[in-house]
Design a protein around this motif. Structure first.
Motif, PDB file in Angstrom:
ATOM      1  N   ALA A 210      -4.710  16.325   4.805  1.00  0.00           N
ATOM      2  CA  ALA A 210      -4.505  17.638   4.180  1.00  0.00           C
ATOM      3  C   ALA A 210      -3.481  17.504   3.057  1.00  0.00           C
ATOM      4  CB  ALA A 210      -4.054  18.639   5.239  1.00  0.00           C
ATOM      5  N   ILE A 211      -3.763  16.602   2.122  1.00  0.00           N
ATOM      6  CA  ILE A 211      -2.742  16.286   1.103  1.00  0.00           C
ATOM      7  C   ILE A 211      -2.309  17.511   0.309  1.00  0.00           C
ATOM      8  CG2 ILE A 211      -4.411  15.544  -0.680  1.00  0.00           C
ATOM      9  CD1 ILE A 211      -2.307  13.370  -1.449  1.00  0.00           C
ATOM     10  N   SER A 212      -3.192  18.523   0.184  1.00  0.00           N
ATOM     11  CA  SER A 212      -2.811  19.681  -0.643  1.00  0.00           C
ATOM     12  C   SER A 212      -1.665  20.469  -0.021  1.00  0.00           C
ATOM     13  CB  SER A 212      -4.014  20.593  -0.898  1.00  0.00           C
ATOM     14  OG  SER A 212      -4.296  21.367   0.235  1.00  0.00           O
ATOM     15  N   VAL A 213      -1.383  20.251   1.255  1.00  0.00           N
ATOM     16  CA  VAL A 213      -0.290  21.022   1.886  1.00  0.00           C
ATOM     17  C   VAL A 213       0.862  20.131   2.373  1.00  0.00           C
ATOM     18  CG1 VAL A 213      -1.828  22.909   2.542  1.00  0.00           C
ATOM     19  CG2 VAL A 213      -1.397  21.086   4.181  1.00  0.00           C
ATOM     20  N   TYR A 214       0.782  18.810   2.145  1.00  0.00           N
ATOM     21  CA  TYR A 214       1.831  17.916   2.669  1.00  0.00           C
ATOM     22  C   TYR A 214       3.215  18.242   2.088  1.00  0.00           C
ATOM     23  CZ  TYR A 214      -1.663  14.645   4.641  1.00  0.00           C
ATOM     24  OH  TYR A 214      -2.673  14.066   5.358  1.00  0.00           O
TER      25      TYR A 214
ATOM     26  N   ILE B 149       4.674   8.666  -5.306  1.00  0.00           N
ATOM     27  CA  ILE B 149       4.759  10.059  -5.794  1.00  0.00           C
ATOM     28  C   ILE B 149       3.509  10.411  -6.614  1.00  0.00           C
ATOM     29  CG2 ILE B 149       6.073  11.591  -7.337  1.00  0.00           C
ATOM     30  CD1 ILE B 149       8.605   9.963  -6.447  1.00  0.00           C
ATOM     31  N   ASP B 150       3.002   9.439  -7.363  1.00  0.00           N
ATOM     32  CA  ASP B 150       1.834   9.681  -8.223  1.00  0.00           C
ATOM     33  C   ASP B 150       0.569  10.043  -7.437  1.00  0.00           C
ATOM     34  OD1 ASP B 150       3.222   9.379 -10.553  1.00  0.00           O
ATOM     35  OD2 ASP B 150       2.482   7.365 -11.013  1.00  0.00           O
ATOM     36  N   LEU B 151       0.539   9.693  -6.145  1.00  0.00           N
ATOM     37  CA  LEU B 151      -0.624  10.087  -5.326  1.00  0.00           C
ATOM     38  C   LEU B 151      -0.782  11.607  -5.318  1.00  0.00           C
ATOM     39  CD1 LEU B 151      -0.038   7.816  -2.207  1.00  0.00           C
ATOM     40  CD2 LEU B 151      -1.965   7.621  -3.796  1.00  0.00           C
ATOM     41  N   PHE B 152       0.357  12.300  -5.363  1.00  0.00           N
ATOM     42  CA  PHE B 152       0.331  13.762  -5.278  1.00  0.00           C
ATOM     43  C   PHE B 152       0.002  14.403  -6.625  1.00  0.00           C
ATOM     44  CE2 PHE B 152       2.810  12.067  -1.833  1.00  0.00           C
ATOM     45  CZ  PHE B 152       2.269  12.725  -0.745  1.00  0.00           C
TER      46      PHE B 152
ATOM     47  N   ASN C 238      -4.179   8.218  -9.189  1.00  0.00           N
ATOM     48  CA  ASN C 238      -4.978   7.060  -8.760  1.00  0.00           C
ATOM     49  C   ASN C 238      -6.467   7.357  -8.760  1.00  0.00           C
ATOM     50  OD1 ASN C 238      -4.354   8.872  -6.507  1.00  0.00           O
ATOM     51  ND2 ASN C 238      -5.483   7.421  -5.253  1.00  0.00           N
ATOM     52  N   LYS C 239      -7.231   6.269  -8.997  1.00  0.00           N
ATOM     53  CA  LYS C 239      -8.674   6.275  -8.701  1.00  0.00           C
ATOM     54  C   LYS C 239      -8.853   5.218  -7.638  1.00  0.00           C
ATOM     55  CE  LYS C 239     -10.229   7.290 -13.349  1.00  0.00           C
ATOM     56  NZ  LYS C 239      -9.904   6.310 -14.368  1.00  0.00           N
ATOM     57  N   GLY C 240      -9.475   5.559  -6.519  1.00  0.00           N
ATOM     58  CA  GLY C 240      -9.588   4.602  -5.423  1.00  0.00           C
ATOM     59  C   GLY C 240      -8.215   4.320  -4.834  1.00  0.00           C
TER      60      GLY C 240
ATOM     61  N   SER D 109       0.849  -1.190   0.000  1.00  0.00           N
ATOM     62  CA  SER D 109       0.000   0.000   0.000  1.00  0.00           C
ATOM     63  C   SER D 109       0.884   1.239   0.000  1.00  0.00           C
ATOM     64  CB  SER D 109      -0.863  -0.006   1.266  1.00  0.00           C
ATOM     65  OG  SER D 109      -1.583   1.199   1.377  1.00  0.00           O
ATOM     66  N   VAL D 110       0.622   2.178  -0.898  1.00  0.00           N
ATOM     67  CA  VAL D 110       1.274   3.486  -0.799  1.00  0.00           C
ATOM     68  C   VAL D 110       0.198   4.493  -0.400  1.00  0.00           C
ATOM     69  CG1 VAL D 110       3.232   3.054  -2.334  1.00  0.00           C
ATOM     70  CG2 VAL D 110       1.071   3.821  -3.313  1.00  0.00           C
ATOM     71  N   ASP D 111       0.543   5.341   0.538  1.00  0.00           N
ATOM     72  CA  ASP D 111      -0.459   6.220   1.173  1.00  0.00           C
ATOM     73  C   ASP D 111       0.111   7.623   1.362  1.00  0.00           C
ATOM     74  OD1 ASP D 111      -2.393   3.942   2.446  1.00  0.00           O
ATOM     75  OD2 ASP D 111      -0.286   3.381   2.654  1.00  0.00           O
ATOM     76  N   PRO D 112      -0.747   8.634   1.224  1.00  0.00           N
ATOM     77  CA  PRO D 112      -0.260  10.013   1.404  1.00  0.00           C
ATOM     78  C   PRO D 112       0.366  10.259   2.783  1.00  0.00           C
ATOM     79  CG  PRO D 112      -2.466  10.025   0.430  1.00  0.00           C
ATOM     80  CD  PRO D 112      -2.171   8.605   0.803  1.00  0.00           C
ATOM     81  N   TYR D 113      -0.131   9.581   3.851  1.00  0.00           N
ATOM     82  CA  TYR D 113       0.390   9.873   5.192  1.00  0.00           C
ATOM     83  C   TYR D 113       1.882   9.519   5.322  1.00  0.00           C
ATOM     84  CZ  TYR D 113       0.629   5.023   6.793  1.00  0.00           C
ATOM     85  OH  TYR D 113       0.994   3.710   6.941  1.00  0.00           O
ATOM     86  N   LEU D 114       2.383   8.649   4.407  1.00  0.00           N
ATOM     87  CA  LEU D 114       3.807   8.279   4.464  1.00  0.00           C
ATOM     88  C   LEU D 114       4.689   9.505   4.228  1.00  0.00           C
ATOM     89  CD1 LEU D 114       3.626   4.983   2.389  1.00  0.00           C
ATOM     90  CD2 LEU D 114       3.848   5.167   4.875  1.00  0.00           C
ATOM     91  N   ARG D 115       4.142  10.498   3.524  1.00  0.00           N
ATOM     92  CA  ARG D 115       4.901  11.741   3.277  1.00  0.00           C
ATOM     93  C   ARG D 115       5.295  12.382   4.611  1.00  0.00           C
ATOM     94  NH1 ARG D 115       7.702  15.194   3.212  1.00  0.00           N
ATOM     95  NH2 ARG D 115       8.021  16.975   1.836  1.00  0.00           N
ATOM     96  N   GLY D 116       4.365  12.370   5.577  1.00  0.00           N
ATOM     97  CA  GLY D 116       4.649  12.946   6.900  1.00  0.00           C
ATOM     98  C   GLY D 116       5.770  12.192   7.600  1.00  0.00           C
TER      99      GLY D 116
END
Ligand code: NDP
Length: 331
Positions: free
Chosen positions: A244-248, A316-319, A323-325, A43-50
């Motif tokens: 808050a992915i738009s500001v990560y 990286i593509d999450l940003f 992705n869909k879903g 799983s790749v997830d936006p929270y990993l950026r933090g």
């Protein structure tokens, strides 16, 4: 055996050079009580950026030059642990490695005959729990109310909107392409959608599709999209701040409008949500999610990227909204 290490703490948007691949030839040996795992899905997830940043957060930062971890489905290929048989599949927080040794602690067995294995990283995993618990515990939905979801075509957002429909809400999704908006309405049953990339006035567009105002806002993105929702909230609205992915990737604190006047004049509640705070409610949430899936009231979609080497790119593509879903990497 391959491993992916965090090489640099990303500055702004992560890049492929922030990751390092290490290949080792050694055979992994297991001791009594251990199992050998082969990675099947990551799983790749936006929270990993933090976790890639050094800033203090609700989960510790990844260490530099150490493997990155995320939700993984793996197959047991050797076992010296009586709780696991060769051929079992497990889910848990594991390293970005093609193979690894584990004691089994913190791993859950998953059954590929009940649902596709990748679903345990999505709708039947953290994604589903986040969607259900954020909406029900903080959103406290009442049938007939209006729910707005941002990041609506993503993993969490697409499940939130469907649960909203099951619970009798009017559901409006905000996402980044017309194709995603069409999917929200045709596949997931949303009542309306707004493409934030083409809208010239998101607040006005929300007002048009939410004539009775917004009672619940499930926020996955923060930033200007969330500011626009504030202009439409009702008295006693509940705002669930899930992400808050738009500001990560921001290098400086974002400039945002002041939320306080909106909250005061509407007696509204805005609350941050972390799924792990609701662990005692996971069984209840899983019961509902698996029940709705079985009854076909709930569905899901995945973007599956193939190959271990493509894990960083998929992240990286999450940003970029690729992705869909749920974004999943199949090894
Ligand atoms: P998603 O599947 O939603 O993937 C990310 C999506 O975010 C993209 O597809 C993209 O869609 C959208 N996006 C990217 N950049 C921007 C931007 N600048 N502005 C607006 N939208 C953007 O990821 P998840 O469902 O896994 O996560 C959704 C949110 O929930 C994240 O913020 C995540 O951190 C959070 N989360 C929080 C948890 C918690 O316990 N608090 C647990 C799990 C997730 P589009 O094309 O629409 O732009």
């Amino acid at each position: 055996m391959k491993t992916i290490l965090l090489k640099n703490r990303p500055e702004g948007k992560p890049s492929l050079s922030d990751f390092e691949f290490v290949t080792e030839d050694t055979d992994l040996k297991i001791n009594t009580g251990e199992i050998l795992l082969e990675t099947t899905y990551v799983s790749v997830d936006p929270y990993l950026r933090g976790r890639m940043s050094a800033a203090k957060s609700y989960v510790p930062s990844f260490e530099l030059n150490k493997p990155i971890q995320s939700g993984v489905i793996a197959k047991v290929i050797e076992s010296k642990n009586e709780n696991f048989q060769v051929g079992d599949f497990v889910s848990g927080m594991l390293d970005w490695k093609t193979k690894q040794v584990s004691t089994g602690e913190g791993l859950l067995k998953v059954d590929g005959s009940k649902a596709p294995l990748s679903a345990y990283l999505g709708v039947l995993g953290m994604t589903g729990l986040t969607a259900y618990l954020g909406l029900t515990q903080i959103g406290k939905p009442v049938a007939g109310e209006t729910l707005v979801v941002s990041g609506a075509a993503g993993a969490v957002g697409s499940v939130v909107g469907q649960i909203g429909k099951i619970l009798g809400l009017r559901v409006i999704g905000i996402a980044g392409t017309d194709e995603k908006i069409d999917m929200l309405k045709s596949k997931f049953g949303f009542d309306a959608g707004i493409n934030y990339n083409t809208s010239t006035d998101i607040a006005a567009d929300i007002a048009k599709v939410a004539p009775n105002g917004v009672d619940i806002y499930y926020d996955n993105v923060g930033g200007p999209i969330s500011d626009a929702v504030l202009f439409n909230i009702n008295k006693f609205a509940r705002l669930i701040i899930c992400g808050a992915i738009s500001v990560y990737n921001n290098k400086e604190h974002p400039k945002s409008i002041s939320v306080q006047p909106f909250l005061v004049k509407n007696s509204a509640l805005m609350q941050g949500f972390i799924v792990s705070n609701y662990a005692s409610k996971f069984p209840e949430a899983m019961k509902h999610l698996s029940g709705w899936l079985a009854e076909e009231k709930l569905t899901y979609t995945e973007t599956v990227v193939e190959g271990f080497d493509n894990i960083p790119k998929a992240f990286i593509d999450l940003f970029e909204g690729k992705n869909k879903g749920k974004m999943i990497v199949k090894i």
